[in-house]
Design an enzyme around this catalytic site. Structure first.
Site, PDB file in Angstrom:
ATOM      1  N   GLY A  83       6.731   7.967  -1.572  1.00 20.81           N
ATOM      2  CA  GLY A  83       7.024   9.005  -2.549  1.00 20.81           C
ATOM      3  C   GLY A  83       8.466   9.123  -2.980  1.00 20.81           C
ATOM      4  O   GLY A  83       8.796  10.001  -3.780  1.00 20.81           O
ATOM      5  N   TYR A  97       9.836   0.625 -17.884  1.00 19.12           N
ATOM      6  CA  TYR A  97       9.632   0.648 -16.434  1.00 19.12           C
ATOM      7  C   TYR A  97       8.441   1.547 -16.132  1.00 19.12           C
ATOM      8  O   TYR A  97       8.423   2.714 -16.525  1.00 19.12           O
ATOM      9  CB  TYR A  97      10.890   1.174 -15.739  1.00 19.12           C
ATOM     10  CG  TYR A  97      10.817   1.207 -14.225  1.00 19.12           C
ATOM     11  CD1 TYR A  97      10.268   0.153 -13.506  1.00 19.12           C
ATOM     12  CD2 TYR A  97      11.325   2.296 -13.519  1.00 19.12           C
ATOM     13  CE1 TYR A  97      10.226   0.184 -12.121  1.00 19.12           C
ATOM     14  CE2 TYR A  97      11.283   2.338 -12.134  1.00 19.12           C
ATOM     15  CZ  TYR A  97      10.739   1.272 -11.443  1.00 19.12           C
ATOM     16  OH  TYR A  97      10.694   1.303 -10.071  1.00 19.12           O
ATOM     17  N   TRP A  98       7.441   0.994 -15.474  1.00 21.10           N
ATOM     18  CA  TRP A  98       6.236   1.765 -15.177  1.00 21.10           C
ATOM     19  C   TRP A  98       5.820   1.540 -13.725  1.00 21.10           C
ATOM     20  O   TRP A  98       6.000   0.472 -13.156  1.00 21.10           O
ATOM     21  CB  TRP A  98       5.097   1.404 -16.125  1.00 21.10           C
ATOM     22  CG  TRP A  98       4.658  -0.026 -16.087  1.00 21.10           C
ATOM     23  CD1 TRP A  98       3.588  -0.544 -15.393  1.00 21.10           C
ATOM     24  CD2 TRP A  98       5.256  -1.149 -16.769  1.00 21.10           C
ATOM     25  NE1 TRP A  98       3.488  -1.897 -15.612  1.00 21.10           N
ATOM     26  CE2 TRP A  98       4.500  -2.295 -16.440  1.00 21.10           C
ATOM     27  CE3 TRP A  98       6.362  -1.276 -17.609  1.00 21.10           C
ATOM     28  CZ2 TRP A  98       4.816  -3.563 -16.942  1.00 21.10           C
ATOM     29  CZ3 TRP A  98       6.686  -2.535 -18.095  1.00 21.10           C
ATOM     30  CH2 TRP A  98       5.911  -3.661 -17.770  1.00 21.10           C
ATOM     31  N   ARG A 124      -3.736  -0.546  -4.495  1.00 17.96           N
ATOM     32  CA  ARG A 124      -2.594  -0.045  -3.733  1.00 17.96           C
ATOM     33  C   ARG A 124      -2.797   1.387  -3.238  1.00 17.96           C
ATOM     34  O   ARG A 124      -2.245   1.771  -2.203  1.00 17.96           O
ATOM     35  CB  ARG A 124      -1.330  -0.110  -4.600  1.00 17.96           C
ATOM     36  CG  ARG A 124      -0.049   0.217  -3.850  1.00 17.96           C
ATOM     37  CD  ARG A 124       1.178   0.085  -4.731  1.00 17.96           C
ATOM     38  NE  ARG A 124       2.377   0.007  -3.914  1.00 17.96           N
ATOM     39  CZ  ARG A 124       3.022   1.072  -3.437  1.00 17.96           C
ATOM     40  NH1 ARG A 124       2.574   2.293  -3.699  1.00 17.96           N
ATOM     41  NH2 ARG A 124       4.091   0.918  -2.689  1.00 17.96           N
ATOM     42  N   GLY A 165      13.981   5.681  -2.893  1.00 19.34           N
ATOM     43  CA  GLY A 165      14.990   6.690  -2.612  1.00 19.34           C
ATOM     44  C   GLY A 165      16.418   6.246  -2.817  1.00 19.34           C
ATOM     45  O   GLY A 165      17.354   6.977  -2.491  1.00 19.34           O
ATOM     46  N   ASP A 198      12.373   1.169   1.374  1.00 16.59           N
ATOM     47  CA  ASP A 198      11.764   0.996   0.055  1.00 16.59           C
ATOM     48  C   ASP A 198      11.699   2.351  -0.650  1.00 16.59           C
ATOM     49  O   ASP A 198      10.879   3.194  -0.309  1.00 16.59           O
ATOM     50  CB  ASP A 198      10.366   0.395   0.225  1.00 16.59           C
ATOM     51  CG  ASP A 198       9.610   0.268  -1.083  1.00 16.59           C
ATOM     52  OD1 ASP A 198      10.248   0.313  -2.153  1.00 16.59           O
ATOM     53  OD2 ASP A 198       8.376   0.122  -1.039  1.00 16.59           O
ATOM     54  N   SER A 211       0.846  -1.184   0.000  1.00 18.39           N
ATOM     55  CA  SER A 211       0.000   0.000   0.000  1.00 18.39           C
ATOM     56  C   SER A 211       0.883   1.236   0.000  1.00 18.39           C
ATOM     57  O   SER A 211       1.951   1.251   0.617  1.00 18.39           O
ATOM     58  CB  SER A 211      -0.902   0.021   1.247  1.00 18.39           C
ATOM     59  OG  SER A 211      -1.590   1.259   1.361  1.00 18.39           O
ATOM     60  N   GLU A 213       3.258   1.349 -10.380  1.00 21.82           N
ATOM     61  CA  GLU A 213       1.960   0.745 -10.084  1.00 21.82           C
ATOM     62  C   GLU A 213       0.850   1.782 -10.039  1.00 21.82           C
ATOM     63  O   GLU A 213      -0.321   1.458 -10.197  1.00 21.82           O
ATOM     64  CB  GLU A 213       2.029  -0.012  -8.759  1.00 21.82           C
ATOM     65  CG  GLU A 213       2.845  -1.292  -8.821  1.00 21.82           C
ATOM     66  CD  GLU A 213       2.281  -2.287  -9.813  1.00 21.82           C
ATOM     67  OE1 GLU A 213       1.200  -2.854  -9.557  1.00 21.82           O
ATOM     68  OE2 GLU A 213       2.932  -2.497 -10.864  1.00 21.82           O
ATOM     69  N   ASP A 235       0.151   3.822   1.485  1.00 27.06           N
ATOM     70  CA  ASP A 235       0.020   4.360   2.842  1.00 27.06           C
ATOM     71  C   ASP A 235      -0.476   3.240   3.747  1.00 27.06           C
ATOM     72  O   ASP A 235      -1.662   2.918   3.758  1.00 27.06           O
ATOM     73  CB  ASP A 235      -0.942   5.549   2.856  1.00 27.06           C
ATOM     74  CG  ASP A 235      -1.198   6.084   4.260  1.00 27.06           C
ATOM     75  OD1 ASP A 235      -0.462   5.703   5.186  1.00 27.06           O
ATOM     76  OD2 ASP A 235      -2.129   6.891   4.427  1.00 27.06           O
ATOM     77  N   CYS A 243       7.676   7.168  -8.792  1.00 27.97           N
ATOM     78  CA  CYS A 243       6.527   7.577  -7.972  1.00 27.97           C
ATOM     79  C   CYS A 243       6.344   9.088  -8.002  1.00 27.97           C
ATOM     80  O   CYS A 243       7.304   9.852  -7.911  1.00 27.97           O
ATOM     81  CB  CYS A 243       6.732   7.111  -6.533  1.00 27.97           C
ATOM     82  SG  CYS A 243       5.347   7.481  -5.436  1.00 27.97           S
TER      83      CYS A 243
END
Length: 498
Positions: free
Chosen positions: A313, A404-405, A417, A359, A357, A262, A407, A264, A318
């Site tokens: 983010g 590359y895409w 998500r 950065g 996850d 998710s 979600e 968030d 993203c």
């Protein structure tokens, strides 16, 4: 009035590690990269330990079965994406679990009365050249013989003929009992010059096959992440919508770990879903996330999360921060959550690993994330560049790139998500683009791992817990950041010696 957090939101680019004393017993060869995946009590080992601190993102463009196999062979773990029908995700899990890793469960099986044409079709479908001939055509039937691609040729033999006419009968096949160890099986393969050794139970039913071709392959990957049955481990992403149906199907397929996916994770929906999984399937490690602060970590840890993903983010694909103004610099998020993880440990005696996850732009950012407290990292863009990722390889004037895409892009439309209301995406939280092609995962990850090992050595550490507890960090000014890069005109071609 809104509460304002005094600390500046910082990224990995704003930090560098200071060298610590390197002792004579500290070298890249002595570095141990094992790290816990799941919750465990102090003094106990986690149910699953990664052999390398790398996991692949829960994304269509990243975590294919092929990439999951390659990453597990290098000691890491993939989480296969959930933006697909339940049966398709379960099939992807089975594909990884059936991959050859020492003891092989045969997936190329026929009956003696089957035709050579049928056999040829089975071999083409599985990509394997050795088939087990059993009384019922299953992987655990009574073994009657073996047949390989060297035993017949489509242009020389009648494909309407039976398998029985070309197979080597079991009476003429060297075989071994089911309790044979891998080292014993390998010894027979080499001593008796065999290509394949079937392992049979007391009734003559096939249990496994051991191949000589796997010997050198397994030596090439000494840190493979495998389960007690010597099968590669694989994880799977799940959502808070259909988990009651999805989780049992994934467990039946053999999945080793789950992770709620998710944008968030600080929500009652995820807490309720975690509680359901831990009540009904307590033995499967299940992660939660994503979060960016200690309060949200504690919320998910109390709800039963076995590990927690950190980051909102910060991914290269993203745009959640642009669209919603939600998120936090990844370095600040990891430092905050790591402190909360340590406080939770002090309070409960339970260690809940955290995963950084997003950065991670440069290889050294992995070392920074681990030094700041992450137990392992999850990467999307990094893995999307490799051959094993599902994105198409596209030629350009500057060289090859890979699709590359995100979600949250219109291409993926992973409404489960992002929770924008209803069963659709109202606006994008990810983009669709390309990343530079980087070749084979095994080669690329070997370089990244080598960098991590040497960084740890410079910091005087040979284990990740010691690295986390002794690392020293310094903030970097703009001028210091510029000083970090090469400041000369680079050669277009390598220099040669006269």
């Amino acid at each position: 009035m809104a509460q304002i957090i005094a600390e500046v939101s910082r990224t990995f680019n704003e930090f560098l590690l200071l060298p610590n004393r390197t002792r004579t017993d500290c070298s890249p060869a002595t570095v141990d990269l094992r790290t816990p995946l799941s919750r465990h009590r102090v003094g106990e080992r986690a149910a699953i330990e990664l052999h390398a601190p790398f996991t692949s993102a829960i994304m269509q463009a990243v975590s294919s079965p092929e990439l999951a196999i390659a990453l597990a062979r290098n000691g890491g773990l993939s989480f296969l994406h959930h933006n697909q029908p339940i049966e398709d995700q379960a099939a992807a899990v089975r594909q990884v679990k059936h991959f050859k890793a020492g003891f092989v469960t045969s997936d190329t099986n026929v009956r003696p009365e089957d035709t050579l044409g049928h056999l040829l079709g089975v071999m083409r479908r599985t990509g394997h050249s050795t088939a087990a001939v059993t009384h019922d055509g299953t992987a655990t039937g009574r073994l009657l013989g073996l047949v390989t691609s060297r035993d017949f040729h489509p242009q020389r033999h009648d494909l309407a003929g039976s398998v029985a006419g070309r197979m080597t009968p079991v009476a003429d096949l060297p075989h071994a009992p089911a309790d044979t160890t891998l080292s014993e099986a390998n010894a027979r393969l080499w001593d008796e010059r065999l290509d394949c050794l079937p392992l049979l139970d007391a009734r003559g039913h096939l249990q496994h096959l051991v191949f000589r071709s796997d010997y050198s392959d397994n030596k090439r990957f000494p840190h493979q992440l495998v389960d007690p049955a010597k099968r590669l481990r694989v994880g799977a992403g799940i959502n808070t919508h259909d988990y009651r149906e999805r989780v049992p199907a994934l467990l039946e397929a053999g999945v080793d770990a789950l992770c709620f996916d998710s944008s968030d994770g600080y929500s009652d929906w995820q807490a309720e879903a975690l509680a359901w999984v831990k009540e009904n399937h307590p033995d499967v490690p299940t992660g939660g996330g994503n979060v960016v602060d200690g309060e949200a970590f504690a919320f998910l840890a109390e709800a039963g999360a076995d590990f927690v993903k950190v980051g909102v983010g910060g991914g290269s694909i993203c745009i959640t921060r642009d669209q919603k103004g939600i998120g936090r610099g990844q370095a600040s998020a990891v430092l905050d959550v790591a402190a909360a993880r340590d406080a939770f440990l002090e309070r409960t005696g339970e260690y809940v690993p955290i995963c950084s996850d997003g950065g991670l732009v440069h290889d050294y950012h992995v070392a920074l994330a681990l030094a700041m407290g992450a137990d392992f990292v999850m990467m999307g863009r990094y893995f999307a560049r490799f051959d094993q990722a599902p994105g198409a390889k596209v030629p350009t004037r500057e060289g090859f790139v890979k699709e590359y895409w995100g979600e949250g892009s219109n291409r993926a439309r992973n409404w489960q998500r992002y929770g924008q209301g209803g069963q659709e995406m109202v606006f994008e939280e990810g983009v669709d683009g390309y990343v530079p092609y980087a070749g084979d995962l095994n080669e690329g990850l070997a370089v990244t791992t080598a960098k991590l090992r040497t960084t740890m050595v410079s910091c005087g550490s040979t284990t990740l817990p010691v690295f986390r507890s002794t690392a020293r960090l310094t903030l970097v000014s703009d001028q210091s950041f510029e000083e970090s890069h090469a400041n000369v005109i680079l050669r277009d071609t390598p220099a040669t010696l006269a």
